[in-house]
Each structure stands twice: as C-alpha cells, then as structure tokens.
Write a protein that holds these residues in place. Structure first.
Motif, PDB file in Angstrom:
ATOM      1  N   LEU A   1       4.010   5.972  -5.426  1.00  0.00           N
ATOM      2  CA  LEU A   1       3.794   6.250  -6.854  1.00  0.00           C
ATOM      3  C   LEU A   1       2.907   7.489  -7.012  1.00  0.00           C
ATOM      4  CD1 LEU A   1       3.141   2.699  -8.342  1.00  0.00           C
ATOM      5  CD2 LEU A   1       5.255   4.023  -8.336  1.00  0.00           C
ATOM      6  N   ILE A   2       1.862   7.551  -6.178  1.00  0.00           N
ATOM      7  CA  ILE A   2       0.952   8.695  -6.263  1.00  0.00           C
ATOM      8  C   ILE A   2       1.691   9.984  -5.925  1.00  0.00           C
ATOM      9  CG2 ILE A   2      -1.088   9.727  -5.194  1.00  0.00           C
ATOM     10  CD1 ILE A   2      -2.232   6.924  -4.926  1.00  0.00           C
TER      11      ILE A   2
ATOM     12  N   TRP B   1       3.838   1.482  -1.120  1.00  0.00           N
ATOM     13  CA  TRP B   1       4.470   1.598  -2.445  1.00  0.00           C
ATOM     14  C   TRP B   1       3.509   2.332  -3.388  1.00  0.00           C
ATOM     15  CZ3 TRP B   1       9.158   0.983  -4.491  1.00  0.00           C
ATOM     16  CH2 TRP B   1       9.254   1.000  -5.887  1.00  0.00           C
ATOM     17  N   GLY B   2       2.232   1.949  -3.334  1.00  0.00           N
ATOM     18  CA  GLY B   2       1.228   2.654  -4.134  1.00  0.00           C
ATOM     19  C   GLY B   2       1.202   4.133  -3.787  1.00  0.00           C
TER      20      GLY B   2
ATOM     21  N   LEU C   1       0.262   6.540 -13.498  1.00  0.00           N
ATOM     22  CA  LEU C   1       0.964   6.339 -12.224  1.00  0.00           C
ATOM     23  C   LEU C   1       0.010   6.519 -11.049  1.00  0.00           C
ATOM     24  CD1 LEU C   1       4.572   7.713 -11.982  1.00  0.00           C
ATOM     25  CD2 LEU C   1       3.718   5.390 -11.820  1.00  0.00           C
ATOM     26  N   LEU C   2      -0.849   7.534 -11.167  1.00  0.00           N
ATOM     27  CA  LEU C   2      -1.844   7.733 -10.109  1.00  0.00           C
ATOM     28  C   LEU C   2      -2.728   6.503 -10.002  1.00  0.00           C
ATOM     29  CD1 LEU C   2      -3.023  11.430 -10.590  1.00  0.00           C
ATOM     30  CD2 LEU C   2      -1.515  10.498  -8.832  1.00  0.00           C
TER      31      LEU C   2
ATOM     32  N   PHE D   1      -2.644  -0.278  -6.080  1.00  0.00           N
ATOM     33  CA  PHE D   1      -1.931  -0.922  -4.973  1.00  0.00           C
ATOM     34  C   PHE D   1      -2.728  -0.772  -3.681  1.00  0.00           C
ATOM     35  CE2 PHE D   1       1.962  -0.932  -7.521  1.00  0.00           C
ATOM     36  CZ  PHE D   1       2.622  -2.030  -7.030  1.00  0.00           C
ATOM     37  N   ILE D   2      -3.156   0.469  -3.433  1.00  0.00           N
ATOM     38  CA  ILE D   2      -3.836   0.735  -2.174  1.00  0.00           C
ATOM     39  C   ILE D   2      -5.190   0.034  -2.139  1.00  0.00           C
ATOM     40  CG2 ILE D   2      -4.864   2.564  -0.765  1.00  0.00           C
ATOM     41  CD1 ILE D   2      -2.592   4.386  -1.765  1.00  0.00           C
TER      42      ILE D   2
ATOM     43  N   ILE E   1       8.197  -5.203  -8.163  1.00  0.00           N
ATOM     44  CA  ILE E   1       7.048  -4.958  -7.292  1.00  0.00           C
ATOM     45  C   ILE E   1       5.778  -4.847  -8.131  1.00  0.00           C
ATOM     46  CG2 ILE E   1       7.155  -2.445  -7.122  1.00  0.00           C
ATOM     47  CD1 ILE E   1       6.774  -2.846  -4.063  1.00  0.00           C
TER      48      ILE E   1
ATOM     49  N   GLY F   1      -0.841   3.569  -8.519  1.00  0.00           N
ATOM     50  CA  GLY F   1      -0.700   3.774  -7.074  1.00  0.00           C
ATOM     51  C   GLY F   1      -1.995   3.469  -6.354  1.00  0.00           C
ATOM     52  N   ALA F   2      -3.085   3.997  -6.902  1.00  0.00           N
ATOM     53  CA  ALA F   2      -4.387   3.758  -6.272  1.00  0.00           C
ATOM     54  C   ALA F   2      -4.723   2.274  -6.285  1.00  0.00           C
ATOM     55  CB  ALA F   2      -5.463   4.560  -6.999  1.00  0.00           C
TER      56      ALA F   2
ATOM     57  N   VAL G   1      11.343  -1.678  -9.459  1.00  0.00           N
ATOM     58  CA  VAL G   1      10.020  -1.256  -9.927  1.00  0.00           C
ATOM     59  C   VAL G   1       9.287  -2.380 -10.667  1.00  0.00           C
ATOM     60  CG1 VAL G   1       8.805   0.418 -11.339  1.00  0.00           C
ATOM     61  CG2 VAL G   1      10.728   1.149  -9.940  1.00  0.00           C
TER      62      VAL G   1
ATOM     63  N   GLN H   1       3.923  11.145  -8.699  1.00  0.00           N
ATOM     64  CA  GLN H   1       3.197  11.753  -9.806  1.00  0.00           C
ATOM     65  C   GLN H   1       2.739  13.166  -9.438  1.00  0.00           C
ATOM     66  OE1 GLN H   1       3.022  10.671 -12.929  1.00  0.00           O
ATOM     67  NE2 GLN H   1       2.153  12.707 -13.230  1.00  0.00           N
TER      68      GLN H   1
ATOM     69  N   ALA I   1       0.829  -1.200   0.000  1.00  0.00           N
ATOM     70  CA  ALA I   1       0.000   0.000   0.000  1.00  0.00           C
ATOM     71  C   ALA I   1       0.866   1.255   0.000  1.00  0.00           C
ATOM     72  CB  ALA I   1      -0.922  -0.004   1.206  1.00  0.00           C
TER      73      ALA I   1
ATOM     74  N   GLU J   1       0.073  10.646 -17.193  1.00  0.00           N
ATOM     75  CA  GLU J   1       0.065  11.084 -15.795  1.00  0.00           C
ATOM     76  C   GLU J   1      -0.945  10.283 -14.988  1.00  0.00           C
ATOM     77  OE1 GLU J   1      -0.576  15.238 -15.699  1.00  0.00           O
ATOM     78  OE2 GLU J   1       1.293  15.662 -16.756  1.00  0.00           O
TER      79      GLU J   1
ATOM     80  N   VAL K   1      -5.055  -3.789  -1.627  1.00  0.00           N
ATOM     81  CA  VAL K   1      -4.699  -4.172  -0.267  1.00  0.00           C
ATOM     82  C   VAL K   1      -5.836  -3.880   0.716  1.00  0.00           C
ATOM     83  CG1 VAL K   1      -3.253  -3.464   1.645  1.00  0.00           C
ATOM     84  CG2 VAL K   1      -2.219  -4.040  -0.538  1.00  0.00           C
ATOM     85  N   MET K   2      -6.457  -2.707   0.526  1.00  0.00           N
ATOM     86  CA  MET K   2      -7.443  -2.284   1.522  1.00  0.00           C
ATOM     87  C   MET K   2      -8.807  -2.928   1.288  1.00  0.00           C
ATOM     88  SD  MET K   2      -6.275   0.656   3.458  1.00  0.00           S
ATOM     89  CE  MET K   2      -7.572   1.845   3.435  1.00  0.00           C
TER      90      MET K   2
ATOM     91  N   PRO L   1      -8.550  -7.792  -0.910  1.00  0.00           N
ATOM     92  CA  PRO L   1      -7.340  -8.592  -0.659  1.00  0.00           C
ATOM     93  C   PRO L   1      -7.304  -9.885  -1.461  1.00  0.00           C
ATOM     94  CG  PRO L   1      -8.768  -8.508   1.284  1.00  0.00           C
ATOM     95  CD  PRO L   1      -9.313  -7.534   0.304  1.00  0.00           C
TER      96      PRO L   1
ATOM     97  N   VAL M   1       4.254  -8.124  -8.464  1.00  0.00           N
ATOM     98  CA  VAL M   1       3.473  -8.503  -7.285  1.00  0.00           C
ATOM     99  C   VAL M   1       2.049  -7.986  -7.415  1.00  0.00           C
ATOM    100  CG1 VAL M   1       3.232  -8.207  -4.798  1.00  0.00           C
ATOM    101  CG2 VAL M   1       5.477  -8.606  -5.785  1.00  0.00           C
TER     102      VAL M   1
END
Lengths: 308, 393, 249
Positions: free
Chosen positions: A121-122, A117-118, B327-328, B334-335, B287, B331-332, B284, A125, A115, B324, B338-339, B342, B290
């Motif tokens: 990345l944000i 790591w995510g 990447l956002l 990944f979060i 991960i 990132g989101a 990079v 950016q 999380a 752009e 996990v949240m 799962p 993963v």
C-alpha cells in the motif's frame, strides 16, 4: 462453442491465442520465479511482489525517457540498460525491505503476509505521488515492433518473442543459480534447517538478504518486460499478485520446473478460453479450475512425497 | 489451593468490558452523533461482525482467511436482491422495455428474471439466505481445504483467490449482478422506507443488537471446551488429533461461524447503506477486515469491535482531508501492528494500561493476578505454516 | 471371526511403507497380546517411530494390515483410531503450552469429542474428580492451574502421559518416555510407567537397556525396517545379529 469455425480457422485461432498466451506466460514466469524463490525457498509471503515488479516498470519508463532525451541515437538499446537498472533498483529495495522488515518475521508467515501487504500500500501511494495516478507507457524501439508472418493467417509479434526469450533465459539462469551454484546450495540448506545452516558456517543473514534481493530483482526485470505489453500504473502490480501466487502454489512451491509448467498451463488456458468467452469469464474459469485442483492436490503439481 | 475452576460465561472483569462497549454503542454514539454520522458508524459496525469472526478463526484457531469479504458480500447480496426486487415493481419500472425486473437487467437486454432470483421475492427466504448461503459456501471451502489438512499460508492464498474470482464474476456478469456498480437504488423493506433518517436510526439499533448477539455467541464459543480446543489446535494440531478429535471438523465449524457473522454484517450493511457492490467483496476489503481485527487485538472479540471503529473512523477522517496520507497510514498500520503490537489494542490495554491502573489502586487489587489476555496468545507468534511446523519437528 | 484374530490386541501383518522408493518399514509382522509390554529397540533410522506413526495413522502405509482387535486401523482417521482405544505419546513432549495443566487433562477426557459435544461440554464433578485423580498419579496435583508452558521438561512428559491415562486406552504407545530426563525424574517415570502398564497392552520405544529389561514382556529388534530378532529379553540380548548391529556399540 467451436461451431461456426472451420478447422483451419480453429488452428489459426488456437495458434494466435496460444501465442498471445505465451506472452502472458512469460510475464507470469518472470513474476513467479522471483516469488518461487522467496516463497518456496524462504517461506516468506511477499504480497508486495507486484509493487517490486512495477518499480522495474517505472525504471524502464524513466530510462526510455532518458535515452529519448539525451541519447536518441542509442534509443534502440535502451531496453537492455533499463532491464539491468530495474534489476538493481528492485533488488536494492528488496534487500532494504528484508533488513528493515522481513528478517524480523521469519517463522511468522501469516504476519509477513500482512506486513508486506502494508508495504505494498505504501509503495503504491509513493508511485502515485511520484509518477501520478495515470498509467504510463514506453515507446518500444523500432526493431521490436511489427510481427513475423508464419502463415497467411498466423502472425507472431516480435516484442512477444523477445519477452519469451527473456523469460526462458532468466529461468535457465535461476535454475543454474539455485541448483548448480554454491550460493543456491546455501539457500536451500537454510530453508531446510536454519539453525544447522548457521552452525556449519553459512552466513544466514547475508544469504537471506541476497536471496530476497534477487527474488525482488527478478520481479524488477519482469516489470521491464511488462512495459512491452501493457501500460504501467501505481496499482498494476496488485492485479497480478493473486495470479502469481496461484502459479507458484499450483506448480508446487520450490520447484522451478513446476513454476514454469504451471505458468504455461494457466496462461494458455486463460488465453485460449478468452477467445471464446468474455475475458472475465475466461479468467474466472481458469482460476476456479486451478483452485479446484489445489483443493484436491494441495501440494501442487510437482511436490515430492517426503518422510515426515 | 482451591481455585474456582467454574467455566463462567463472563468473568466480572469481562462483564464490565461488555457493559462499557454496550454503553458506547447504545448510548454514547447515538447521543453524540448526528444521524448522518451515526449511520456512518452503523456502517463501520457491520465490518465488526467480520472482525469478530476473524478473531475466532485467526486469533484463536490460527486460520487466516483473506476472503471474508466473500461472505460479507454473499450476505449483503442476498439482502440486496430482496430489496431490489421489492423496488422493481412493474409500476415503478414501467419505462423499462421489460417492466418488473431490476433496472440493470433491463439495461443488459435481459427480458426475464433469472430462476435463481425468484426465491428472493420472499423476505423469509432472503433472511435465511443471508446466513445459509455464506455458511454453505464456507462449508464447501472448509471441507475441501481442512479435510486435506491445508492450512496456514496456503489457506490464506486460496481464500484470497476465491475473493478475486467472485469479484471478477460479479463484475463480469453485470446483467445478473449489477456489475461493478452493484445493486443500487434500494428503497423499502416490506413497504418501510429505509432511506429516511428515522429508519436509519432504527436500523443502527437493530444492527447493534445483532452485533451483541454475535458477540455473546462468540463469547460462548470461547468459554466452551471448543474454544480451548481451538487454541490447542493452533499450537499443537497433532496432539489434538491424537487426543481423539477430528481437527478438520472443528476448523470447518469455526470457519462457518465466522462466515455466518460476516453474512449478517453484510446484510446489515446493505440495509443501512442502501447498496451492495463488488468493492466490498474483493481482495482489498477482505484484507482490510483482517487489519480491523489485528488492530483491535487478534485475540479479543471486544477489541475487534473497537479496532474496526477506530480504523474506519481514521479512514473517513483522513481520507476526507488527506487522501494520500490515508494509504500511507494504512500501510504503516499493517506493518506496525505486526511488528510492534501483535496483540493490538486489547494487548496494549491488558499489558500497559491495566497494570498501571492496578498500581494506582494498589490497595484494592493487591494480590490479584494480572488479567489473562482473553485468548492466551501463542507464546511466540501467530501459528506457523505446516511447512514451518514440519521443519520444527 | 476366528479365534486367533481376537486373541491378539494388535496384529501387524506385512506392513510396508515406502517414501519415494525408500522402504522405511519393510514387510513387518508382529503381534501384541493383551497386557503385554512390547519394547522396540534398534539403531536410529531402523523405523521404530515410523511403525508407531503407521499404527496410529499419522503416516499412511503403502501396504499390509494393522488390526486392533477386530478393526482395520489402516483405513481409519487418527482421531477414530484414538477413540477406538489406541493412545500415543510423542518423542518430544507435546502439550498445550498456552493452557493450564487442568485444561490439558480436560481436553483428553473421553467425552464431548464432537464439535457440538465440545460446544456443550460441562465441567462436572466426574470430570474434576477424574482429573484430580490423574494429576496425583502424575505428580502434578499442585500444579493444576499452572500454564503448561511453565512446567519442566520432565513434568511435561508426565503431563502427556497423564493425558493418555485419562483417555484410558487399551493399547498405549510410548516413544522414548524417559529421554531427556534427569536421573531422579527417570526413576519416578519408571515407577509411573510400571504402574500404568499394568492393565493394558503397551508398545514402548526405548534405548535405555536397564529400563527395557525392567518393563519388557517381549522385545522386537528392528533393523532397516525389518524384524532382526524377537522374543524375551534374554534371548534377544544374546542374539549375535542384534549384538552386531545394535548392542555392540
């Protein structure tokens, strides 16, 4: 590899490289201290730690420009204001992240890792969108420029000395905070037994948030110091994250003295090797040795033997 | 109550899912896509090899490696070295100051082929190396770490560091490795031009067959007692040890298996894309692999394939038009995974979609038990670190 | 091989472990005979669990020796100790929650313990029959396909005992097997234990004195890592030292 150098030259080389290593050491220490608190005390893997550092660097960059534009007379002192603001900005962001993300993931360290790591990345950016992809640098105030000649062959740059003093000062402060203050006692209590700590009346939520915030705040200060010796880009933080984790693990998570000693060992080894080999090989060899030692001694250099 | 406890290789339900994936990969994609896009999906599928390995290591065994790119890279480089040597005949490289060696060596003033490049003149050796080199490397890491009971986050950090080290090494030693550009300009495999559309289509199918071979191997492991042991180890490592199992050797085995899959994937990447570079080895990409497994569902090998396809397709589509946003979004992702998810796509399927489908066809499926997730999920979460476990005791 | 070495199943001699200077077990010596049921009692922190940990290899001893028949256990790995014939039950029930009762028992079946052995393990009639038999002994025959997570606390304890039984160890070590059980479960467990300790040597840690009297051949009282008293229950019970540090409370 020492062939062709006289003894005097070698001493000078070691001294100069050693000093260059001390600056690297200072950045490592500042980065690693925050991480040591977050990882060592809370068991959270914060892969976005580098981005918190870079936030501090960007804050420093902004403050230096603000001073140059509006208060040029006080420019010499901008750095101190920048450092405080960097601490606050990174710390506040850290507390926000703890509230929104981390607190849901205690006890799931591997998931925190993904999380955050995510998150990194944000943040990268966002930095890229706000500050641009190009690296930015700050103007260092005059009094920090230049160097002090020690002998005719050895010179030490003043900004390096300053960064070092900063790192040592903060280390002492952290040590006092963690091991001499009531708050530090609470943090350590929570780390050892969260349920029990809550039962005896420690506000675990607030303490967690503050701990995470302070860890990130220190990263912000590290970012401030970082601007003295390098330029800042959106992904600069990522370059340091692996090294920093190795520093923390190598030192034995949770031990502040261990963190400092391990930062010293790694940075000195890398810096001295760099003179004789190419930069990349110096890093490869240093990291390999660290990983090798960790394989032989996974608990790190300074871990205690405990009754399980 | 006599429930059938036979250990079938595939249950009926699983057989259907395997069939569906085979239909997607062997029929739908080749029919629906032009040869450029098909090659792109072929590239994505090479990452799926890694994701399958991660499902076994991480989802089942609780071993999170953040260095799978290392094995992908080792396999890929082994293949690339062979192809590069084939492309560097003295005739083709006559303009170099030392003809007959790869061009990047010549540019770096190297005048003879290094000894460790020599064996890669042989295709047989190279193909063996594609699997053996990653496995040997994983074995060394595995023995060093698992014998000393290093696991959890420490293992993740160390494997990540190894990925970083290997990347720096490859970039730094450009005379031997091609440096940051990697090994490029690969042309033929035993005289067969791999750059034509036709060759790429054939390679796509070779890749797909190998992927299914790995899927079946992974399925076999899951179905075997070893698969159940992995889950048992993830949840109660000590109990397994005191049931008379040498826990470390099981972890080493599954880590090596994951490395072997990754190596094959890497080699197929080289063949289909035509180069290998350190950008596929480092922190990079490792991960990101993963997250492919996590999006598919860290417990489902088929989910891992879908997850890989989906994330990569989104990446290509988004980063072509809105770099752009990508990447956002990543990132989101990944979060969010996990949240909120799962168990990824596979979890959504078995927890949300299937129950509804079953309701829809209630007449047929009455009384049937809801499908168990392919690997039972750890009741709370992913496995805890040794520290957390110790704290819990 | 002298005679007195082989006549004991387990010989613990001068066993010491120190954690950063604190000696949790300090020069402990005792011997367990074939078919003996040895009960260890003592106040909390006396080192009882640590002794079991040392025997089964979970904790590494600082010095001393632990011989099981003719093998020195201190230099062996945990899994090798188990395969040599030493079984261990933990204080808190530790079963595999995500696996079924059947699978839990199967993993303890003494075959296919290597990597490749387990990869090519076949669930044949022998395995199934043995599991059925054990499941009946531990009152879980109707729950074989239930996930272990859904068992009650007492049932998990039984399952763990069943996992040990299927290993058929020569020396069985039980850490508070009736702790946290209801009265009814306790009775059933006592009955179960009485049945299974018959043909093997057992070391039990237990606080329930009624239970101890019921099963013990001999009792060892530990205090601060040392033997305070040892012998038949009657003798130990009347030892003034024991009454002072332990039974008196």
């Amino acid at each position: 590899m020492f062939a062709g150098y006289s003894a005097g030259e070698l001493t000078a080389i070691f001294a100069m490289q050693g000093f260059a290593g001390l600056i690297l050491f200072s950045v490592f220490v500042l980065m690693a201290l925050g991480l040591a608190i977050i990882f060592g005390q809370m068991g959270v893997i914060n892969m976005a730690h580098g981005e918190f550092m870079i936030l501090g660097a960007y804050v420093t960059y902004l403050v230096s420009h603000a001073f140059a534009d509006y208060m040029p007379a006080l420019f010499s002192f901008y750095f101190f204001v920048a450092m405080a603001l960097a601490f606050l900005a990174s710390g506040a962001l850290g507390m926000l992240v703890e509230w929104g993300l981390i607190r849901h993931l205690y006890r799931r360290p591997l998931d925190t890792l993904l999380a955050t790591w995510g998150l990194s990345l944000i943040l990268q950016q966002i930095y890229r969108s706000v500050f641009g992809a190009r690296e930015v640098g700050v103007t260092i105030p005059d009094w920090m420029m230049g160097s002090l000649p020690l002998t005719d062959m050895i010179e030490v740059p003043i900004n390096g000395l300053f960064v070092m003093a900063l790192a040592l000062g903060i280390s002492v402060a952290i040590y006092l905070l963690m091991f001499r203050s009531r708050w530090g006692q609470q943090v350590r209590a929570i780390n050892q037994n969260r349920v029990m700590a809550g039962a005896v009346g420690i506000n675990t939520e607030r303490t967690d948030r503050l701990t995470f915030g302070i860890g990130c705040g220190i990263a912000g200060v590290a970012g401030s110091a970082f601007t003295m010796i390098g330029s800042t880009g959106p992904t600069s933080g990522q370059l340091y994250i692996v090294d920093t984790f190795l520093v923390v693990v190598f030192g034995g998570a949770g031990s502040i003295l261990g963190t400092i000693a391990s930062a010293f060992t790694i940075s000195q080894a890398q810096s001295v090797l760099e003179f004789f080999l190419s930069g990349s090989m110096a890093k490869v060899i240093t990291l390999l040795v660290v990983v090798g030692i960790l394989m032989l001694r996974p608990q790190g250099l300074f871990a205690l033997k405990l009754r399980k | 109550m006599q429930i059938d406890r036979k250990t079938r290789f595939l249950t009926r339900e699983e057989a259907i899912y395997f069939g569906l994936l085979a239909a997607v990969i062997f029929l739908i994609l080749p029919l629906a896509l032009d040869s450029f896009r098909l090659n792109l999906f072929g590239k994505y599928l090479t990452y799926a090899f890694v994701a399958i390995g991660l499902v076994l290591c991480w989802g089942a065994g609780g071993i999170l490696s953040l260095g799978q790119g290392v094995f992908f890279g080792l396999g890929g480089y082994a293949m690339a070295m062979f192809l590069k040597l084939e492309a560097s005949t003295p005739e083709a490289t006559a303009i170099q100051s030392t003809p007959g060696i790869p061009d990047f060596m010549d540019w770096n003033q190297i005048t003879a082929l290094p000894w460790w490049w020599e064996p890669f003149n042989s295709l047989a050796f190279s193909l063996i190396a594609v699997v053996i080199v990653p496995v040997a490397f994983a074995f060394i890491i595995g023995v060093a770490m698992f014998r000393r009971r290093v696991g959890g986050v420490y293992f993740a950090i160390i494997t990540q560091a190894i990925a970083a080290i290997l990347t720096i090494l490859i970039i730094g030693q450009q005379g031997f490795t091609g440096g940051v550009n990697g090994i490029t300009d690969l042309r033929t495999l035993k005289g067969w031009d791999i750059r034509t559309d036709e060759a790429k289509e054939i390679l796509y199918f070779v890749n797909a067959v190998l992927l299914f071979a790995c899927l079946f191997a992974a399925q076999y492991v899951r179905r075997s007692k070893l698969g159940r042991l992995l889950i048992a180890m993830r949840d109660q490592e000590d109990r397994v040890r005191f049931s008379g199992y040498d826990v470390a050797s099981f972890k080493i085995f599954v880590f090596c298996l994951g490395a072997a899959f990754a190596g094959i994937g890497g080699a197929m990447f080289t063949l289909q894309v035509g180069f290998m570079s350190p950008t596929l080895v480092g922190i990079v990409p490792s991960i990101e692999m993963v997250i492919f497994a996590a999006v598919g569902g860290r417990l489902s090998i088929l989910g891992a394939v879908y997850g890989t396809l989906l994330v990569n397709w989104a990446k290509t589509t988004l980063s072509e038009s809105f770099p752009e946003l990508w990447l956002l979004g990543l990132g989101a992702l990944f979060i969010a995974v996990v949240m909120f998810f799962p168990n990824g796509l596979a979890g959504l399927w078995s927890e949300q979609v299937m129950p509804r489908l079953r309701k829809l066809f209630a007449g047929r499926g009455a009384g049937a038990r809801p499908p168990a997730a392919p690997f039972p999920a750890n009741s709370a979460s992913a496995p805890d670190s040794p520290a957390a476990k110790a704290a819990a005791e | 091989m002298s005679i007195h070495q082989t006549s004991f199943v387990l010989s613990v001699e001068d066993l010491t472990v120190s954690f950063d200077g604190f000696k949790a077990v300090d020069g402990l010596t005792f011997y367990v005979e074939p078919n003996e049921c040895r009960v260890m009692i003592g106040p909390n922190g006396a080192g009882k669990t640590t002794v079991l940990d040392l025997i089964c290899g979970r904790t590494r001893a600082t010095s001393g020796s632990v011989r099981f028949k003719d093998q020195e256990l201190l230099s062996m790995r945990e899994d090798q100790i188990v395969l040599a014939g030493v079984g261990r039950k933990f204080q808190t029930p530790s079963v595999y929650e995500d696996l079924s009762v059947f699978e839990n028992l199967e993993l303890s079946f003494p075959r296919g313990h290597g990597v490749f052995g387990s990869l090519f393990f076949r669930r044949d009639a022998e395995v199934k029959d043995r599991i059925q038999e054990i499941a009946e002994t531990i009152f879980l025959a109707d729950l074989l396909d239930e996930k272990a997570a859904f068992l009650s606390h007492g049932q998990k304890q039984w399952l763990e005992i069943g996992m040990l039984l299927i290993q058929d160890p020569e020396l069985l070590m039980l850490d508070e097997p009736v702790a946290g059980m209801s009265v009814a479960e306790r009775k059933k467990t006592a009955e179960l234990l009485n049945r299974i300790i018959d043909h093997r040597s057992v070391i039990v840690i237990e606080h329930d004195m009624g239970f101890v009297e019921d099963i013990a051949t001999r009792v060892t009282v530990l205090h601060q890592g040392k033997t305070l008293s040892e012998g038949k229950m009657d003798k130990v019970k009347n030892d003034p030292k024991v009454i002072e540090v332990y039974l008196g409370h």
